[in-house]
Write a protein that holds these residues in place. Structure first.
Motif, PDB file in Angstrom:
ATOM      1  N   MET A   1       0.831  -1.208   0.000  1.00  0.00           N
ATOM      2  CA  MET A   1       0.000   0.000   0.000  1.00  0.00           C
ATOM      3  C   MET A   1       0.866   1.258   0.000  1.00  0.00           C
ATOM      4  O   MET A   1       0.804   2.076  -0.920  1.00  0.00           O
ATOM      5  N   LEU A   2       1.686   1.428   1.045  1.00  0.00           N
ATOM      6  CA  LEU A   2       2.415   2.684   1.218  1.00  0.00           C
ATOM      7  C   LEU A   2       3.557   2.850   0.230  1.00  0.00           C
ATOM      8  O   LEU A   2       3.659   3.872  -0.453  1.00  0.00           O
ATOM      9  N   GLN A   3       4.450   1.859   0.153  1.00  0.00           N
ATOM     10  CA  GLN A   3       5.549   1.965  -0.806  1.00  0.00           C
ATOM     11  C   GLN A   3       5.030   1.894  -2.238  1.00  0.00           C
ATOM     12  O   GLN A   3       5.613   2.503  -3.145  1.00  0.00           O
ATOM     13  N   PHE A   4       3.939   1.196  -2.448  1.00  0.00           N
ATOM     14  CA  PHE A   4       3.361   1.073  -3.787  1.00  0.00           C
ATOM     15  C   PHE A   4       3.028   2.436  -4.384  1.00  0.00           C
ATOM     16  O   PHE A   4       3.211   2.667  -5.584  1.00  0.00           O
ATOM     17  N   VAL A   5       2.526   3.362  -3.549  1.00  0.00           N
ATOM     18  CA  VAL A   5       2.172   4.689  -4.069  1.00  0.00           C
ATOM     19  C   VAL A   5       3.306   5.700  -3.896  1.00  0.00           C
ATOM     20  O   VAL A   5       3.140   6.875  -4.211  1.00  0.00           O
ATOM     21  N   GLY A   6       4.470   5.244  -3.400  1.00  0.00           N
ATOM     22  CA  GLY A   6       5.653   6.090  -3.401  1.00  0.00           C
ATOM     23  C   GLY A   6       6.176   6.547  -2.058  1.00  0.00           C
ATOM     24  O   GLY A   6       7.229   7.191  -1.993  1.00  0.00           O
ATOM     25  N   PHE A   7       5.472   6.243  -0.960  1.00  0.00           N
ATOM     26  CA  PHE A   7       5.934   6.688   0.346  1.00  0.00           C
ATOM     27  C   PHE A   7       7.239   6.000   0.741  1.00  0.00           C
ATOM     28  O   PHE A   7       7.451   4.814   0.453  1.00  0.00           O
ATOM     29  N   ASP A   8       8.105   6.746   1.432  1.00  0.00           N
ATOM     30  CA  ASP A   8       9.236   6.163   2.147  1.00  0.00           C
ATOM     31  C   ASP A   8       8.703   5.715   3.502  1.00  0.00           C
ATOM     32  O   ASP A   8       8.144   6.520   4.260  1.00  0.00           O
ATOM     33  N   VAL A   9       8.856   4.433   3.805  1.00  0.00           N
ATOM     34  CA  VAL A   9       8.248   3.870   5.011  1.00  0.00           C
ATOM     35  C   VAL A   9       9.275   3.757   6.125  1.00  0.00           C
ATOM     36  O   VAL A   9      10.348   3.160   5.942  1.00  0.00           O
ATOM     37  N   LEU A  10       8.942   4.326   7.271  1.00  0.00           N
ATOM     38  CA  LEU A  10       9.800   4.232   8.445  1.00  0.00           C
ATOM     39  C   LEU A  10       9.469   2.956   9.220  1.00  0.00           C
ATOM     40  O   LEU A  10       8.397   2.369   9.052  1.00  0.00           O
ATOM     41  N   ALA A  11      10.398   2.526  10.064  1.00  0.00           N
ATOM     42  CA  ALA A  11      10.172   1.330  10.876  1.00  0.00           C
ATOM     43  C   ALA A  11       8.901   1.504  11.707  1.00  0.00           C
ATOM     44  O   ALA A  11       8.631   2.599  12.217  1.00  0.00           O
ATOM     45  N   PRO A  12       8.095   0.464  11.840  1.00  0.00           N
ATOM     46  CA  PRO A  12       6.828   0.602  12.554  1.00  0.00           C
ATOM     47  C   PRO A  12       7.027   0.852  14.045  1.00  0.00           C
ATOM     48  O   PRO A  12       8.009   0.398  14.638  1.00  0.00           O
ATOM     49  N   GLN A  13       6.076   1.558  14.623  1.00  0.00           N
ATOM     50  CA  GLN A  13       6.028   1.757  16.081  1.00  0.00           C
ATOM     51  C   GLN A  13       5.028   0.731  16.608  1.00  0.00           C
ATOM     52  O   GLN A  13       3.823   0.873  16.399  1.00  0.00           O
ATOM     53  N   VAL A  14       5.516  -0.305  17.240  1.00  0.00           N
ATOM     54  CA  VAL A  14       4.653  -1.397  17.687  1.00  0.00           C
ATOM     55  C   VAL A  14       4.660  -1.462  19.208  1.00  0.00           C
ATOM     56  O   VAL A  14       5.723  -1.535  19.828  1.00  0.00           O
TER      57      VAL A  14
END
Length: 222
Positions: free
Chosen positions: A172-185
């Motif tokens: 979803m996120l990288q597919f539309v171009g976002f740079d994804v940060l490590a998740p906050q879990v």
């Protein structure tokens, strides 16, 4: 910074709501402009249909991508979707706050993606992954789990959390171009004491103040 917070949880006293409020307050204190979408409070409808559009390309057969492309070219999205898309286009940081349900997004948040990530306006043609429309923007998943941390590692009871989140982060996120940060879990907040939950909120607030120092995930490695 222009931050867009997308949140869903049905209980305003939940730990997820505390995380949402913490993010909003912290980012505002740090000088960011903040816009939010509390999908439960908004009673956001997650079901796609012709109500997504004010225009009609083919009245005889509903193909959502065809109608999305046509609406993108003729300013034809329904007002509620157009408002959400405008927030998405406005931000340079997007945070999703949610409980992990059935190894994925809650239905309303998934439906928000289905309706808001429209072909023609949000993605399409060569606008995918590193060539996506949101290249240079960052996204962060902030979530809670029911199980403990040791259940979400490789060969753990539920498996690696990064594998579980890949359809969201990559698909979803990288597919539309976002740079994804490590998740906050936050693992199993229901089993924590009030002091432990507060420590998690403090840890989140501290991280938000250092996001500009973080390197996005390289999707090939997770």
């Amino acid at each position: 910074m222009k931050a867009f917070l997308v949140y869903w949880h049905p209980e305003p006293q939940s730990f997820n709501h505390a995380m949402f409020v913490t993010a909003q307050a912290t980012l505002t204190r740090l000088g960011a402009e903040v816009k939010t979408s509390d999908l439960y409070a908004m009673a956001f409808d997650p079901v796609s249909s012709r109500k997504n559009f004010r225009t009609v390309r083919d009245p005889a057969f509903l193909k959502l991508q065809t109608e999305e492309i046509y609406a993108s070219e003729h300013q034809g999205f329904a007002t509620d979707l157009d408002e959400e898309m405008a927030k998405l286009e406005w931000c340079d940081l997007m945070i999703w706050q949610f409980p992990l349900w059935w190894f994925g997004l809650p239905a309303t948040m998934k439906g928000w993606v289905d309706r808001v990530f429209a072909m023609g306006r949000i993605y399409g043609g060569r606008r995918m992954y590193e060539g996506g429309a949101f290249r240079g923007k960052r996204a962060l998943l902030s979530l809670t789990t029911g199980g403990p941390a040791q259940a979400y590692v490789k060969h753990g009871f539920h498996g690696d959390i990064h594998t579980i989140l890949k359809p969201i982060q990559h698909g979803m996120l990288q597919f539309v171009g976002f740079d994804v940060l490590a998740p906050q879990v936050v693992y199993g907040p229901v089993r924590m004491s009030d002091a432990q939950r507060q420590a998690e909120l403090d840890r989140f607030a501290q991280r938000l103040g250092r996001l500009d120092q973080e390197t996005p995930l390289a999707w090939e490695t997770y």
